[in-house]
Design a protein around this motif. Structure first.
Motif, PDB file in Angstrom:
ATOM      1  N   HIS A 271       0.833  -1.204   0.000  1.00 43.72           N
ATOM      2  CA  HIS A 271       0.000   0.000   0.000  1.00 43.72           C
ATOM      3  C   HIS A 271       0.865   1.249   0.000  1.00 43.72           C
ATOM      4  CE1 HIS A 271      -2.339   3.250   1.900  1.00 43.72           C
ATOM      5  NE2 HIS A 271      -3.350   2.724   1.243  1.00 43.72           N
ATOM      6  N   ARG A 272       1.944   1.237   0.796  1.00 37.58           N
ATOM      7  CA  ARG A 272       2.829   2.411   0.857  1.00 37.58           C
ATOM      8  C   ARG A 272       3.539   2.629  -0.470  1.00 37.58           C
ATOM      9  NH1 ARG A 272       5.864   0.681   4.469  1.00 37.58           N
ATOM     10  NH2 ARG A 272       4.567   1.329   6.216  1.00 37.58           N
TER      11      ARG A 272
ATOM     12  N   ALA B  40       1.012   4.032  -2.926  1.00 38.76           N
ATOM     13  CA  ALA B  40       0.654   5.410  -2.592  1.00 38.76           C
ATOM     14  C   ALA B  40       1.781   6.370  -2.931  1.00 38.76           C
ATOM     15  CB  ALA B  40       0.286   5.508  -1.113  1.00 38.76           C
TER      16      ALA B  40
ATOM     17  N   ALA C 108       1.666   9.183  -5.801  1.00 32.49           N
ATOM     18  CA  ALA C 108       1.829  10.564  -5.351  1.00 32.49           C
ATOM     19  C   ALA C 108       2.967  11.258  -6.105  1.00 32.49           C
ATOM     20  CB  ALA C 108       2.092  10.595  -3.846  1.00 32.49           C
TER      21      ALA C 108
ATOM     22  N   LEU D 116      -5.061  12.394  -4.749  1.00 31.27           N
ATOM     23  CA  LEU D 116      -4.357  11.509  -3.818  1.00 31.27           C
ATOM     24  C   LEU D 116      -5.334  10.891  -2.818  1.00 31.27           C
ATOM     25  CD1 LEU D 116      -1.067  13.479  -3.050  1.00 31.27           C
ATOM     26  CD2 LEU D 116      -1.330  11.405  -4.416  1.00 31.27           C
TER      27      LEU D 116
ATOM     28  N   GLN E 214      -7.243   8.270  -4.756  1.00 33.34           N
ATOM     29  CA  GLN E 214      -6.445   7.081  -5.042  1.00 33.34           C
ATOM     30  C   GLN E 214      -6.138   6.298  -3.773  1.00 33.34           C
ATOM     31  OE1 GLN E 214      -3.041   6.192  -4.539  1.00 33.34           O
ATOM     32  NE2 GLN E 214      -2.422   7.951  -3.296  1.00 33.34           N
ATOM     33  N   ARG E 215      -6.003   6.997  -2.629  1.00 34.23           N
ATOM     34  CA  ARG E 215      -5.810   6.288  -1.359  1.00 34.23           C
ATOM     35  C   ARG E 215      -7.033   5.427  -1.046  1.00 34.23           C
ATOM     36  NH1 ARG E 215      -2.923   6.654   3.422  1.00 34.23           N
ATOM     37  NH2 ARG E 215      -4.079   6.126   5.294  1.00 34.23           N
ATOM     38  N   TRP E 216      -8.211   6.008  -1.271  1.00 32.05           N
ATOM     39  CA  TRP E 216      -9.439   5.240  -1.031  1.00 32.05           C
ATOM     40  C   TRP E 216      -9.521   4.058  -1.983  1.00 32.05           C
ATOM     41  CZ3 TRP E 216     -13.737   4.482  -4.267  1.00 32.05           C
ATOM     42  CH2 TRP E 216     -14.826   3.872  -3.657  1.00 32.05           C
TER      43      TRP E 216
ATOM     44  N   VAL F 127      -7.001   2.504  -3.498  1.00 31.16           N
ATOM     45  CA  VAL F 127      -5.982   1.504  -3.168  1.00 31.16           C
ATOM     46  C   VAL F 127      -6.402   0.706  -1.938  1.00 31.16           C
ATOM     47  CG1 VAL F 127      -3.612   1.212  -2.357  1.00 31.16           C
ATOM     48  CG2 VAL F 127      -4.081   2.733  -4.261  1.00 31.16           C
ATOM     49  N   GLN F 128      -6.912   1.410  -0.906  1.00 24.45           N
ATOM     50  CA  GLN F 128      -7.351   0.699   0.290  1.00 24.45           C
ATOM     51  C   GLN F 128      -8.488  -0.272  -0.029  1.00 24.45           C
ATOM     52  OE1 GLN F 128      -8.294   3.829   3.077  1.00 24.45           O
ATOM     53  NE2 GLN F 128      -6.237   3.837   3.941  1.00 24.45           N
TER      54      GLN F 128
END
Length: 457
Positions: free
Chosen positions: A6-7, A10, A14, A177, A180-182, A184-185
């Motif tokens: 995930h990191r 992200a 980013a 961002l 995309q975080r949502w 990806v999670q």
């Protein structure tokens, strides 16, 4: 490749978004600047045509400029709007400059064949000017008209545009961002569920994985389930085969033992004793190797055994067996500690050590477990203990399964085999707290696991 998936996703997204937004901001700035300068050049060219139209023939026969047809911005000193007209007639030139130049001058670009040129120049007060120079023919005279304008207002507008566009781009990047975080999670949520099932598998709470995973991960989960099933089936077959082997070998041994007791051998005591010794050694070797093979087979590879439950069960049993002594069994075990061991193995390990301690104690037995880099299981008593010379000899034989500590029971050989099969070591010493024998089984730290307390106490 280490680190969180995930990191990595992200950070990668980013960085990509920031680079793309920065590149877009830069290219958009260049395009806007060129567009503004093109519009400025068109306006200056129109001013040059107006100046050309304002030229007329004076009384001396030379071209002169009708000041009434010139805009007021060219009349105010240092207004930022300037012009210079160079008229060539019969090989002679004369200049006509705007009043706004005051006593300053305006440099013309180098003479070239192009009809119109655009260039940057310095103004009378050091301003940055944009100059449009156009060549004309009027009444058989060559006329060059250079019109200039201060770039400060344009540059100020560009700076404001860059600031606003940069803030807007930053807001868009932050919004993207967050989105995309949502995403990806949400996309990695099945992996989080799979991680939870793997932890449950490690604790022995599951026998296979059934989390809904993406198509890319499904073959890996299926292969892992297949491997777990194969290991379990192999373990079961190993136990069944060992049981059959034990029955067959012990039956043959019983025949040999009966043969050694026959009257025909009574007349040969030396031969009888050799046969008895050989049978005894064979029985011990078979039991030892069968025990080791059973440990290698194990139960389910992810099984966990509760230490507290096993000690509690053993404590009740030993309290009955040694009711005459009524041993005080003092327990110091971390709450919720479980070991990655077959319950029978853990019961046999602790049972032999606790039984040995209860048999030799005066009245107190201590059990403590330390879980740090490794797992230290210490059993000590307040009995007579052992001389230092015997302790050293016992410690040296601690890794040899066919020898045991004299006076402390054959169970120590079983304990040595168990500890060795799990990659641990057995240590003997003197108990400073109780004064008797201290036995410590050191097991690898990865075998330990703390189970959360789910009862609310």
């Amino acid at each position: 490749m280490n680190g969180s998936l995930h990191r990595r996703l992200a950070v990668g997204l980013a960085v990509s978004l920031v680079l793309l937004a920065g590149l877009q901001w830069l290219l958009a700035g260049i395009a806007i600047e060129r567009l503004l300068k093109a519009q400025l050049a068109q306006r200056l060219e129109r001013d040059a045509e107006n100046l050309l139209a304002a030229l007329h023939t004076g009384a001396d026969g030379r071209l002169a400029l009708d000041a009434t047809r010139v805009g007021g911005e060219y009349q105010r000193p240092f207004s930022g709007h300037y012009y210079r007209i160079v008229v060539t007639q019969d090989g002679q030139t004369h200049d006509i400059t705007s009043r706004s130049l005051w006593d300053g001058g305006l440099a013309l670009p180098p003479t070239v064949d192009e009809r119109q040129r655009e260039t940057a120049a310095r103004g009378p007060q050091g301003q940055s000017l944009w100059v449009v120079s156009v060549q004309y023919e009027k009444r058989a005279r060559r006329v060059v008209i250079a019109v200039a304008e201060d770039l400060a207002p344009l540059q100020s507008g560009l700076r404001q545009w860059h600031l606003l566009y940069g803030l807007l781009s930053l807001a868009v990047v932050l919004l993207v961002l967050a989105v995309q975080r949502w995403v990806v999670q949400r996309s990695l949520r099945p992996l989080a569920e799979l991680q939870g099932q793997l932890q449950a598998l490690e604790r022995g709470e599951r026998t296979e994985l059934d989390a809904p995973v993406p198509d890319e991960i499904a073959p890996l989960v299926a292969q892992l389930n297949s491997m777990l099933g194969m290991l379990l089936r192999r373990s079961q077959r190993s136990r069944e085969a060992l049981g059959n082997l034990a029955h067959a070998l012990k039956t043959r041994l019983a025949v040999l033992v009966q043969a050694t007791e026959s009257p025909e051998l009574a007349a040969h005591p030396a031969l009888m004793q050799r046969l008895v010794d050989s049978n005894t050694l064979m029985r011990h070797a078979i039991e030892r190797e069968l025990r080791r093979a059973r440990l290698m087979g194990g139960a389910h590879p992810a099984q966990r055994s509760s230490v507290a439950a096993v000690i509690d069960q053993l404590g009740r049993t030993l309290g009955i067996l040694y009711a005459d002594k009524k041993p005080d069994i003092r327990i110091d075990v971390p709450s919720g500690l479980a070991l990655a061991m077959d319950p029978e193995d853990l019961l046999e390990l602790l049972g032999n050590l606790m039984d040995n301690a209860c048999a030799w104690c005066t009245g107190v037995v201590g059990i403590s477990i330390r879980h740090a880099d490794d797992i230290g299981i210490t059993i000590e008593d307040d009995g007579p203990g052992c001389p230092a010379t015997q302790l050293e000899a016992l410690a040296e034989r601690g890794f040899r399964a066919d020898e045991s500590r004299p006076g402390h029971g054959l169970g120590l050989a079983i304990v040595r085999d168990l500890v060795d099969s799990y990659g641990g070591t057995l240590e003997f010493g003197h108990s400073t707290a109780l004064g008797g024998l201290r036995v410590t089984a050191h097991l690898p730290g990865h075998l330990g696991h703390t189970v959360p307390n789910t009862r609310g106490d």
